[in-house]
Design an enzyme around this catalytic site. Sequence first.
Site, mmCIF file in Angstrom:
data_model
loop_
_atom_site.group_PDB
_atom_site.id
_atom_site.type_symbol
_atom_site.label_atom_id
_atom_site.label_comp_id
_atom_site.label_asym_id
_atom_site.label_seq_id
_atom_site.Cartn_x
_atom_site.Cartn_y
_atom_site.Cartn_z
ATOM 1 C CG ASP A 185 33.650 41.099 39.109
ATOM 2 O OD1 ASP A 185 34.745 41.842 38.281
ATOM 3 O OD2 ASP A 185 33.682 39.208 39.159
ATOM 4 C CG LEU A 186 33.084 41.751 32.242
ATOM 5 C CD1 LEU A 186 34.215 42.153 32.191
ATOM 6 C CD2 LEU A 186 31.881 41.890 32.393
ATOM 7 C CG ASP A 187 36.988 37.612 33.882
ATOM 8 O OD1 ASP A 187 36.556 36.585 33.565
ATOM 9 O OD2 ASP A 187 37.250 38.544 33.886
ATOM 10 N N GLY B 107 38.612 44.220 36.427
ATOM 11 C CA GLY B 107 40.101 44.570 36.439
ATOM 12 C C GLY B 107 40.250 44.451 34.959
ATOM 13 C CE LYS C 181 36.433 44.812 39.701
ATOM 14 N NZ LYS C 181 35.843 42.912 39.941
ATOM 15 C CG ASN D 13 38.844 42.248 41.073
ATOM 16 O OD1 ASN D 13 38.202 41.411 41.779
ATOM 17 N ND2 ASN D 13 39.306 42.672 39.632
#
Length: 271
Positions: free
Chosen positions: A10-12, A45, A196, A222
């Site tokens: 995941d990024l953030d 996301g 995801k 998410n």
Amino acid sequence: MKKPYLIALDLDGTLLNDNKVISQRTKNAVLKAKQEGHVVCISTGRPYRASTEYYEELGLNTPIVNFNGAFVHHPHDPSFGVYHSPLELSQAKKVIKTAEDFLVKNIMAEVLDDVYLHKEDQVIVDTFIMGENPAQTGDLNKRLIDDPTSLLIHPQDHHVNELRDQLKKEHAEVIDQRVWAAPWNIIEVIRSGLNKAVGLQKISAYYNIPKERIIAFGDEDNDLEMIEYAGHGIAMGNAISELKNIAKYVTKSNEEDGIALYLEEVLALNM
């Protein structure tokens, strides 16, 4: 040779620190894992346009999961296929009507990398679409003519829970919704049944890597399905409690190189 793992990032709040940067230690660990034959992918996301700089920074050549599973593709290999699962336009407009009844601050519709804004909003332009001009600004009931990949609803702060309940009551069979963390309290709406984990399944099948060799990192709601699906579902130290409760392991936070610490130990990376 060690059997390869699939590492989903995941990024953030996960790969990125609070300044939206990949720390040097985390970057080195990810690059070392790639060098040793493991497969690294991004699962976010975010839309693709807001993910590419990190994809390129890590030198990835793998499929990517965007919009929480509503868009999955391989930027460099068309044979992977393109999996785009937008909301039906008629249903999207019913969701917009529900949001309008709550006098929300704004609504943003995304059709892959094209953005449509219900009202002019420089803060949203600067924050969510990287300063680019929206494809269209104005009444989405008239402007939106294609099935949207996602809807982002910016409600009045005191209406977040009430609006979410109403969306569930009216549209639960056809949409899934998530809420972004403060300070934004954005409600994100995508087609029902997408998450995801759905995207990760496609990627793991492409590389023939079983669940028990999937490592996934996340921090928000998410990420729940992805963390539950992966054989090694890892919550960041800064993750929400619901994610920590289902994770196989909780690592350090995104500000403390949690990804690097886990990968260095579990994959025995020789840094």
